[in-house]
Write a protein that holds these residues in place. Structure first.
Motif, PDB file in Angstrom:
ATOM      1  N   LYS A   4      12.328 100.772 -70.865  1.00  0.00           N
ATOM      2  CA  LYS A   4      13.672 100.474 -70.342  1.00  0.00           C
ATOM      3  C   LYS A   4      13.667  99.216 -69.475  1.00  0.00           C
ATOM      4  CE  LYS A   4      15.654 104.990 -70.881  1.00  0.00           C
ATOM      5  NZ  LYS A   4      15.930 106.297 -70.304  1.00  0.00           N
ATOM      6  N   THR A  37      13.587  96.246 -71.896  1.00  0.00           N
ATOM      7  CA  THR A  37      14.849  95.954 -72.576  1.00  0.00           C
ATOM      8  C   THR A  37      15.956  95.579 -71.579  1.00  0.00           C
ATOM      9  OG1 THR A  37      15.237  98.334 -72.565  1.00  0.00           O
ATOM     10  CG2 THR A  37      14.478  97.381 -74.625  1.00  0.00           C
ATOM     11  N   LEU A  82      17.301  97.560 -69.296  1.00  0.00           N
ATOM     12  CA  LEU A  82      18.212  98.653 -68.946  1.00  0.00           C
ATOM     13  C   LEU A  82      18.093  99.015 -67.474  1.00  0.00           C
ATOM     14  CD1 LEU A  82      17.854 100.973 -72.050  1.00  0.00           C
ATOM     15  CD2 LEU A  82      19.835  99.633 -71.387  1.00  0.00           C
ATOM     16  N   ARG A 140      20.208  90.345 -68.544  1.00  0.00           N
ATOM     17  CA  ARG A 140      21.032  90.731 -69.704  1.00  0.00           C
ATOM     18  C   ARG A 140      21.749  89.526 -70.311  1.00  0.00           C
ATOM     19  NH1 ARG A 140      22.679  95.310 -66.268  1.00  0.00           N
ATOM     20  NH2 ARG A 140      21.067  96.859 -66.550  1.00  0.00           N
ATOM     21  N   TYR A 150      23.043  87.108 -72.986  1.00  0.00           N
ATOM     22  CA  TYR A 150      23.512  87.450 -74.339  1.00  0.00           C
ATOM     23  C   TYR A 150      22.506  87.018 -75.409  1.00  0.00           C
ATOM     24  CZ  TYR A 150      28.180  88.544 -72.523  1.00  0.00           C
ATOM     25  OH  TYR A 150      29.237  89.099 -71.858  1.00  0.00           O
ATOM     26  N   LEU A 176      19.805  89.481 -75.569  1.00  0.00           N
ATOM     27  CA  LEU A 176      20.243  90.743 -76.187  1.00  0.00           C
ATOM     28  C   LEU A 176      20.413  90.627 -77.704  1.00  0.00           C
ATOM     29  CD1 LEU A 176      22.844  91.909 -73.497  1.00  0.00           C
ATOM     30  CD2 LEU A 176      20.548  92.795 -73.861  1.00  0.00           C
ATOM     31  N   ARG A 177      20.731  89.409 -78.163  1.00  0.00           N
ATOM     32  CA  ARG A 177      20.838  89.191 -79.613  1.00  0.00           C
ATOM     33  C   ARG A 177      19.477  89.228 -80.290  1.00  0.00           C
ATOM     34  NH1 ARG A 177      25.764  86.838 -81.042  1.00  0.00           N
ATOM     35  NH2 ARG A 177      26.880  86.137 -79.203  1.00  0.00           N
ATOM     36  N   ILE A 185      16.802  91.153 -79.389  1.00  0.00           N
ATOM     37  CA  ILE A 185      16.051  92.414 -79.317  1.00  0.00           C
ATOM     38  C   ILE A 185      16.861  93.551 -79.959  1.00  0.00           C
ATOM     39  CG2 ILE A 185      14.821  91.763 -77.196  1.00  0.00           C
ATOM     40  CD1 ILE A 185      16.695  93.920 -75.812  1.00  0.00           C
ATOM     41  N   LEU A 207      16.909  98.076 -80.195  1.00  0.00           N
ATOM     42  CA  LEU A 207      16.333  99.319 -79.671  1.00  0.00           C
ATOM     43  C   LEU A 207      16.785 100.495 -80.532  1.00  0.00           C
ATOM     44  CD1 LEU A 207      14.903 100.934 -77.290  1.00  0.00           C
ATOM     45  CD2 LEU A 207      17.138 101.032 -76.230  1.00  0.00           C
ATOM     46  N   MET A 234      16.479 104.588 -80.563  1.00  0.00           N
ATOM     47  CA  MET A 234      16.042 105.779 -79.831  1.00  0.00           C
ATOM     48  C   MET A 234      16.365 106.994 -80.695  1.00  0.00           C
ATOM     49  SD  MET A 234      16.725 105.047 -75.844  1.00  0.00           S
ATOM     50  CE  MET A 234      18.195 104.096 -75.738  1.00  0.00           C
ATOM     51  N   TYR A 258      27.625  90.870 -82.980  1.00  0.00           N
ATOM     52  CA  TYR A 258      26.494  89.940 -83.101  1.00  0.00           C
ATOM     53  C   TYR A 258      26.858  88.668 -83.865  1.00  0.00           C
ATOM     54  CZ  TYR A 258      23.551  93.644 -81.247  1.00  0.00           C
ATOM     55  OH  TYR A 258      22.986  94.594 -80.434  1.00  0.00           O
ATOM     56  N   ASP A 294      11.762 104.076 -79.977  1.00  0.00           N
ATOM     57  CA  ASP A 294      11.398 105.224 -79.143  1.00  0.00           C
ATOM     58  C   ASP A 294      11.590 106.498 -79.969  1.00  0.00           C
ATOM     59  OD1 ASP A 294      10.825 106.949 -77.120  1.00  0.00           O
ATOM     60  OD2 ASP A 294      12.401 106.279 -75.759  1.00  0.00           O
TER      61      ASP A 294
END
Lengths: 267, 320
Positions: free
Chosen positions: B64, B67, B69, B87, B89, B92-93, B95, B97, B99, B122, B177
């Motif tokens: 976390k 990433t 979080l 964070r 942008y 974030l584009r 990576i 995740l 779960m 995206y 995860d």
């Protein structure tokens, strides 16, 4: 400019997704519309019966009161569908961990959370009939409204919405720390009915409380009084607008605090 | 070039020790718990790394932080050159995740409808989006489920579509995860094959799983974390080599079953249930030990196997 266009396109896509989800359970949806229509019809019958016995109530004629009710309804729909629902969803997704998935998206998280939590389809279909009936029942020509009072009233109404947003957010905030805010948040809904009280006839402490506890009074009572010139227009507008501006800063700080303290549920 | 650089990462949680309603307000007696105490590692681009540890070891907390979080309490962290919790942008584009126990797709809609929103989020060009959805759904054999309401899908189908949703934007790093949690064998195999495909395409994978087959089939490196500290960080090959001289002899006795004490004289007793014993023995001595035991206790069946990865990892977990 491209950012603005992207923002609109994104908002539209999120709205469309929400509307599609609402329509997925169409029977449930139409019952929701029906129940709110029945509530409004009952309230209108009550107003009709009340004014059949008394000519004026708290300085309001029947026509003024219908206008107050219209203002209140418009505020209610915005607060309920535009603020309360998104916060309810926020509490839910923080609790089940799906807030993680929102934070990982390259979008303005807070705005996106609001848009995703709104129920646009429900809002339009529920609000439109009630608002249309009310607008039809009001005798617009006899209302004491000027352009100036209307504008100031709109400032008060908007400020009320802004304050309402801050209060609802504060009620939802414990979820970031303690992991739940479901009941804290529901107190907001239970005090919504106070909105139909005439602002100037409230005791002083309730007027103050309206700024920090019962914003519905501002959205409905105070806004319609300013529009109908039943209150100290400049004084009320200045006070409420100032509180609204302060609350914008407060909510921004609180959001940052919430994200900083977000622990994310264990998986 | 490194994809992830973590130096002395720490995450400390504070909780009120004094649980009494009133006195707790004035004398909270704060207790501090280090979920992650001191974690440092570097992951190169294109690596497939298993991030393992028992429950509560600190692996999810670390993921976390990686990433963005949650904020680390201390330490330096760079993922693809970005500080995750900013964070950004662009970060974030790049990576993704997945779960296993979270639902990214809207349950009331079809996966295609949820993907359409992801396309907007995206900024994926329409043609690229259509081609990618086609390719990925064909690879995972869920093309026919694209227009089914997500709530009506089986867990395996849903998980595959969740996986597609997480990589639709073609991320460089994928954090996984427990991606196979609760899946049947066929679905697990299909998800594993897909992870291998992503790895071959040069994606960096960081996989957290309690299913050792996921790890064995996908990862080339293992990081084991426990009590918030790194206990092991090396290649899968090196890890296996440490146990290369040991074999597990699984013996099923036909008549009488020996006692634990008797078996202990010949090797390490891993288990002894009913008429079956599993004995850890030196590779070179396996046949000699088996025949010595069989002389006294006739065997119905015997299997010689490598030390399972579960056992190796469990050994690592128990190290102080």
């Amino acid at each position: 400019m491209s950012n603005v266009l992207r923002g609109f396109s994104l908002a539209f896509a999120a709205f469309r997704e929400q509307a599609r989800a609402e329509k997925a359970h169409i029977g449930n949806f139409w019952f929701g519309v029906l129940s709110k229509l029945i509530y409004n019809t009952m309230f209108l019958l009550f107003i009709d019966q009340l004014y059949a016995r008394v000519g004026h109530f708290a300085g309001y004629s029947k026509n003024d009161f219908l206008f107050l009710y219209l203002t209140s309804q418009l505020g209610f729909y915005i607060c309920y569908y535009g603020i309360f629902f998104p916060m309810q969803r926020l509490v839910q997704i923080v609790r089940n961990g799906n807030f993680d998935l929102l934070l990982l998206k390259p979008v303005p998280h807070r705005s996106f959370m609001y848009i995703q939590g709104m129920q646009p389809y429900d809002l339009i279909f529920t609000a439109a009939p009630s608002v249309a009936i009310l607008a039809f029942l009001i005798n617009w020509g006899t209302l004491q409204i000027t352009l100036g009072s209307l504008l100031l009233g709109l400032v008060v109404w908007t400020s009320g919405i802004v304050i309402c947003n801050t209060i609802v957010f504060v009620l939802a905030l414990p979820v970031f720390k303690t992991g739940d805010a479901t009941d804290t948040l529901s107190t907001f809904y239970s005090i919504s009915s106070i909105g139909q009280m005439p602002y100037s006839h409230l005791p002083g402490f309730l007027k103050i409380a309206a700024l920090v506890v019962f914003p519905q009074i501002i959205i409905a009572g105070a806004a319609s009084e300013v529009m109908l010139m039943k209150a100290d227009m400049i004084g009320v507008t200045t006070l409420i607008a100032t509180v609204a501006v302060v609350s914008i800063f407060a909510v921004n700080l609180l959001w940052r605090y919430a994200l900083r303290n977000y622990t994310s549920v264990s998986s | 070039m490194s994809a992830i650089e973590a130096h002395n990462l720490r995450k400390t949680y504070r909780s009120r020790g004094n649980k009494k309603v009133l006195s707790g307000l004035f004398k909270p007696d704060w207790q501090y718990k280090h979920a992650v105490e001191d974690v440092s590692f570097t992951i190169k681009r294109g690596e497939a790394v298993a991030f393992l540890g028992p429950n509560g070891a600190g692996k999810t907390t670390t993921t976390k932080m990686l990433t963005g979080l949650i904020y680390p309490s201390a330490g330096d962290l760079h993922v693809l050159g970005y500080t995750p919790f900013d964070r950004n942008y662009e970060f974030l584009r790049r990576i993704g995740l997945v779960m296993g126990n979270r639902a990214g797709l809207n349950w009331d809609l079809s996966a295609r409808q949820s993907f359409e929103l992801l396309q907007k989020i995206y900024d994926i060009p329409r043609r690229v989006f259509a081609a990618r959805v086609k390719e990925l759904t064909e690879l995972l054999a869920v093309k026919d489920m694209l227009d089914t309401q997500v709530r009506r899908l089986s867990l395996g189908e849903r998980m595959k579509l969740e996986l597609i949703g997480a990589i639709l934007h073609d991320p460089e790093i994928l954090f996984l995860d427990e991606p196979t949690i609760g899946l049947d064998i066929a679905s697990k195999n299909s998800v594993r094959e897909f992870m291998r495909y992503l790895h071959k395409k040069g994606k960096t994978l960081l996989l957290t799983s309690h299913d050792m087959n996921d790890i064995a089939e996908v990862c080339e490196r293992v990081i084991v974390i426990n009590h918030g500290l790194i206990m092991y960080d090396n290649s899968m090959q090196t890890l296996n080599k440490q146990y290369a001289d040991i074999r597990y002899a699984r013996m099923e006795f036909s008549d009488k079953t020996p006692t634990r004490e008797f078996l202990q004289k010949h090797g390490k007793v891993v288990s002894l249930v009913n008429n079956t014993a599993v004995l850890g023995v030196n590779k070179a001595q396996t046949m000699r030990v088996a025949s010595a035991i069989a002389d006294k206790f006739p065997l119905q069946d015997i299997t010689i196997e490598q030390v399972p990865l579960e056992v190796i990892i469990s050994d690592l977990y128990s190290r102080k």
